[in-house]
Design an enzyme around this catalytic site. Structure first.
Site, PDB file in Angstrom:
ATOM      1  N   ARG A 115      -3.783   3.062   1.980  1.00 27.26           N
ATOM      2  CA  ARG A 115      -3.552   1.653   2.322  1.00 27.26           C
ATOM      3  C   ARG A 115      -2.067   1.317   2.296  1.00 27.26           C
ATOM      4  O   ARG A 115      -1.654   0.261   2.777  1.00 27.26           O
ATOM      5  CB  ARG A 115      -4.312   0.753   1.355  1.00 27.26           C
ATOM      6  CG  ARG A 115      -5.821   0.995   1.360  1.00 27.26           C
ATOM      7  CD  ARG A 115      -6.496   0.301   0.185  1.00 27.26           C
ATOM      8  NE  ARG A 115      -6.410  -1.144   0.286  1.00 27.26           N
ATOM      9  CZ  ARG A 115      -6.623  -1.969  -0.736  1.00 27.26           C
ATOM     10  NH1 ARG A 115      -6.902  -1.481  -1.944  1.00 27.26           N
ATOM     11  NH2 ARG A 115      -6.560  -3.276  -0.557  1.00 27.26           N
TER      12      ARG A 115
ATOM     13  N   ARG B 226     -13.280  -4.854   8.007  1.00 22.62           N
ATOM     14  CA  ARG B 226     -14.441  -5.746   7.952  1.00 22.62           C
ATOM     15  C   ARG B 226     -14.973  -6.002   9.368  1.00 22.62           C
ATOM     16  O   ARG B 226     -16.181  -6.097   9.563  1.00 22.62           O
ATOM     17  CB  ARG B 226     -14.076  -7.082   7.296  1.00 22.62           C
ATOM     18  CG  ARG B 226     -13.322  -6.967   5.979  1.00 22.62           C
ATOM     19  CD  ARG B 226     -13.993  -6.099   4.945  1.00 22.62           C
ATOM     20  NE  ARG B 226     -13.199  -6.000   3.729  1.00 22.62           N
ATOM     21  CZ  ARG B 226     -13.293  -5.006   2.846  1.00 22.62           C
ATOM     22  NH1 ARG B 226     -14.134  -4.001   3.054  1.00 22.62           N
ATOM     23  NH2 ARG B 226     -12.548  -4.999   1.756  1.00 22.62           N
TER      24      ARG B 226
ATOM     25  N   LYS C  27       0.574  -8.118   0.390  1.00 27.82           N
ATOM     26  CA  LYS C  27      -0.002  -7.848  -0.929  1.00 27.82           C
ATOM     27  C   LYS C  27       0.439  -6.476  -1.430  1.00 27.82           C
ATOM     28  O   LYS C  27       0.942  -5.669  -0.645  1.00 27.82           O
ATOM     29  CB  LYS C  27      -1.536  -7.942  -0.868  1.00 27.82           C
ATOM     30  CG  LYS C  27      -2.186  -6.931   0.087  1.00 27.82           C
ATOM     31  CD  LYS C  27      -3.669  -7.205   0.243  1.00 27.82           C
ATOM     32  CE  LYS C  27      -4.325  -6.162   1.142  1.00 27.82           C
ATOM     33  NZ  LYS C  27      -5.731  -6.466   1.427  1.00 27.82           N
ATOM     34  N   HIS C  28       0.290  -6.187  -2.732  1.00 31.88           N
ATOM     35  CA  HIS C  28      -0.232  -6.961  -3.851  1.00 31.88           C
ATOM     36  C   HIS C  28       0.948  -7.183  -4.791  1.00 31.88           C
ATOM     37  O   HIS C  28       1.351  -6.258  -5.495  1.00 31.88           O
ATOM     38  CB  HIS C  28      -1.326  -6.195  -4.591  1.00 31.88           C
ATOM     39  CG  HIS C  28      -2.473  -5.732  -3.732  1.00 31.88           C
ATOM     40  ND1 HIS C  28      -2.407  -4.604  -2.944  1.00 31.88           N
ATOM     41  CD2 HIS C  28      -3.705  -6.261  -3.545  1.00 31.88           C
ATOM     42  CE1 HIS C  28      -3.572  -4.430  -2.314  1.00 31.88           C
ATOM     43  NE2 HIS C  28      -4.369  -5.421  -2.653  1.00 31.88           N
TER      44      HIS C  28
ATOM     45  N   ASP D   2     -10.262  -9.686   5.078  1.00 32.98           N
ATOM     46  CA  ASP D   2      -9.567  -8.525   4.512  1.00 32.98           C
ATOM     47  C   ASP D   2      -9.632  -7.407   5.547  1.00 32.98           C
ATOM     48  O   ASP D   2     -10.408  -6.468   5.430  1.00 32.98           O
ATOM     49  CB  ASP D   2     -10.280  -8.120   3.217  1.00 32.98           C
ATOM     50  CG  ASP D   2      -9.431  -7.197   2.359  1.00 32.98           C
ATOM     51  OD1 ASP D   2      -8.257  -6.981   2.704  1.00 32.98           O
ATOM     52  OD2 ASP D   2      -9.949  -6.690   1.353  1.00 32.98           O
TER      53      ASP D   2
ATOM     54  N   ASP E 268      -5.451 -12.252  -5.755  1.00 33.87           N
ATOM     55  CA  ASP E 268      -6.465 -11.249  -5.435  1.00 33.87           C
ATOM     56  C   ASP E 268      -7.801 -11.784  -5.963  1.00 33.87           C
ATOM     57  O   ASP E 268      -7.850 -12.814  -6.643  1.00 33.87           O
ATOM     58  CB  ASP E 268      -6.098  -9.910  -6.080  1.00 33.87           C
ATOM     59  CG  ASP E 268      -6.673  -8.721  -5.316  1.00 33.87           C
ATOM     60  OD1 ASP E 268      -7.586  -8.911  -4.489  1.00 33.87           O
ATOM     61  OD2 ASP E 268      -6.220  -7.583  -5.557  1.00 33.87           O
TER      62      ASP E 268
ATOM     63  N   HIS F 159     -10.100  -3.411  -9.773  1.00 33.22           N
ATOM     64  CA  HIS F 159     -11.484  -3.869  -9.645  1.00 33.22           C
ATOM     65  C   HIS F 159     -12.266  -3.601 -10.931  1.00 33.22           C
ATOM     66  O   HIS F 159     -13.247  -4.267 -11.234  1.00 33.22           O
ATOM     67  CB  HIS F 159     -12.189  -3.165  -8.483  1.00 33.22           C
ATOM     68  CG  HIS F 159     -11.682  -3.564  -7.130  1.00 33.22           C
ATOM     69  ND1 HIS F 159     -10.629  -2.937  -6.518  1.00 33.22           N
ATOM     70  CD2 HIS F 159     -12.076  -4.549  -6.285  1.00 33.22           C
ATOM     71  CE1 HIS F 159     -10.406  -3.499  -5.345  1.00 33.22           C
ATOM     72  NE2 HIS F 159     -11.267  -4.478  -5.178  1.00 33.22           N
TER      73      HIS F 159
END
Length: 512
Positions: free
Chosen positions: A145, A83, A175-176, A75, A260, A188
């Site tokens: 984002r 990351r 995405k998404h 990701d 996801d 989340h």
């Protein structure tokens, strides 16, 4: 091609093949290597798995020693969500900064360089870019984002990003789907809902995905959102109408569909990850992402067994599972043969170059123009007004301008001030007063992130500016609030290079 364990039957292998699990640690655990030998075809990496580029390259080599065609996913959006550089902040600005520049060639160059670094470390699938149109400024999970709130802008930069990333030999995962930008809830934590007409969705949310498909995106990630105009009963990840009817049928997409993270509360809290995974594959998903929070052998076995049991009870067609696993293997074959274009002439500094171009600098009315601003020559006090980080970004990645200013103005001091998500007037005033006291006589640089979403943050700035109108304000989120301060710098993201670009202006290294 690696030979799989002969004792694993076809159904079980197919069930393992569609899983994209994570794990803990910076080396592959024995259970993961064992499952790769039995049919597991993908692994998801997160910040917890990465200490350095050399370590990451060794880890991916360890995985490929067990299975040479393994998909290694990450990701890595750049910008706020990194990351590769989770402990230092990203060398690349994120989507919103690229959208602010609006140079599609630059976006393609940035994506290519990011992809080149991923490929050099053995990563061949990136869960990026975000094609979401950030039409709701209150959005707590997308924000910077996204390339922006303009549909056409988001579409052209999504296509450029896909092209740049895949030219480096790394598969893009757009995405998404069908679009997470018009939500005020983080999936989340709960199930977001988008209540607009099918016509609005077609013109706004779906346009960047059409552009990504036209650009050849190798994967698309589904969103855990409820879109009643498309399916009033099921979130997109579990909706056959959306994944098979819309994405496959109407949009003509034939690549890999990835979910996801199935451990997110929008799915796990309502359906459970086992049932959710079965429903997702039945709806048309080809790969089940699970590993952001659940990362162990027990989870992999639970999902494998749930898929096998669903086939045997008739809840999941064996042909559908076989089709899904076939798409996973097809993507693995593409990554093994994908050509990589040579390293661009832009070089490794392309991220900083882009971050500098993305700055929007506004002077206080009395200064007339940013060029009239006198750069700081003495080390300031940096007051970071810190909101609660969303889970996608994480709170372990540093952000701000203090570290970069300290390089340019040694002796720079910083403090972090927060009221959580408090809305009372005292919450912000207390944070502002605390910053004033800590600053003493030093010049103040106030750093905010999405001021428009945090009332306490606005009140803290009110307090600071009333007492110290020479305060410099740096907005590192979406610059929705009106610019204020002696100088207002909007970076359009909180990547390390965005902080450096702002620090250069404050210290006079580059012009505003």
């Amino acid at each position: 091609m690696t030979t799989l364990a002969s004792g694993t039957d076809t159904l079980t292998r197919d069930a393992l093949t569609v899983l994209q699990p994570g794990f803990t640690g910076t080396t592959a655990p024995d259970w993961l290597l064992r499952r790769l030998g039995e049919g597991l075809a993908s692994v998801g990496l997160f910040g917890r798995n990465i200490a350095s580029p050399a370590q990451l390259a060794a880890l991916t080599a360890q995985l490929r020693a067990e299975r040479d065609d393994v998909l290694v996913a990450i990701d890595e959006e750049g910008g706020d969500v990194t990351r590769l550089e989770v402990r230092s902040g990203s060398s690349f600005p994120g989507n919103h900064a690229l959208g602010a520049v609006d140079d599609v060639e630059l976006t393609q160059q940035v994506a290519h360089e990011l992809g080149r670094r991923l490929a050099a470390c053995g990563v061949n699938l990136n869960w990026a870019p975000s094609a979401d149109v950030n039409s709701d400024p209150r959005n707590p999970v997308i924000g910077v984002r996204s390339f922006g709130a303009d549909t056409a802008l988001a579409a052209r930069h999504t296509a450029a990003y896909v092209t740049g990333l895949q030219s480096a030999g790394v598969a893009a995962c757009t995405k998404h789907f069908p679009g997470h930008g018009d939500t005020a809830v983080d999936s989340h934590h709960a199930l977001p809902r988008i209540d607009v007409s099918a016509e609005v969705l077609a013109e706004r949310e779906l346009t960047p995905f059409r552009a990504a498909i036209a650009a050849g995106t190798r994967a698309v990630m589904s969103a855990h959102i409820l879109v009643p105009a498309l399916d009033p009963d099921h979130p997109a990840t579990l909706s056959r109408r959306i994944l098979t009817g819309l994405l496959r049928g109407e949009l003509g997409y034939d690549g890999l569909i990835v979910t996801d993270g199935m451990e997110m509360r929008a799915i796990a809290g309502t359906y459970g990850i086992e049932r959710g995974s079965v429903l997702a594959v039945a709806a048309g998903a080809d790969a089940i992402c699970v590993g952001g929070g659940l990362a162990d052998d027990a989870t992999v076995l639970r999902l494998r067994d749930a898929l096998v049991a669903a086939v045997r009870t008739g809840d999941l067609a064996e042909e559908r599972l076989a089709e899904a696993s076939g798409r996973v293997r097809a993507l693995a074959r593409w990554t093994g043969t994908a050509g990589r274009s040579p390293e661009g002439t832009h070089g490794s500094e392309i991220g900083l170059h882009a971050a500098r171009r993305a700055l929007t600098v506004t002077a206080a009315p009395g200064l007339g123009s940013p060029s009239a601003f006198a750069p700081l020559t003495e080390p300031p006090f940096v007051a970071a007004l810190t909101p609660v980080a969303n889970i996608a970004v994480g709170d372990e990645t540093p952000w701000g301008v203090a570290a970069e200013l300290a390089h340019l103005l040694p002796g720079t001091v910083t403090g972090s001030f927060s009221a959580g998500d408090g809305t009372g007037s005292e919450a912000g005033q207390d944070a502002g007063r605390a910053a004033l006291q800590a600053a003493g006589p030093r010049r103040i640089v106030a750093v905010v992130r999405d001021e428009h979403r945090h009332p306490w943050m606005s009140r803290a700035l009110d307090t600071l500016l009333a007492a110290r109108p020479d305060t410099i304000v740096v907005e590192m989120g979406v610059p929705q609030a009106c610019p204020r301060g002696a100088l207002h710098i909007a970076t359009h993201g909180a990547a390390r290079v965005c902080g450096r670009a702002a620090a250069e202006v404050i210290a006079g290294v580059t012009g505003p």
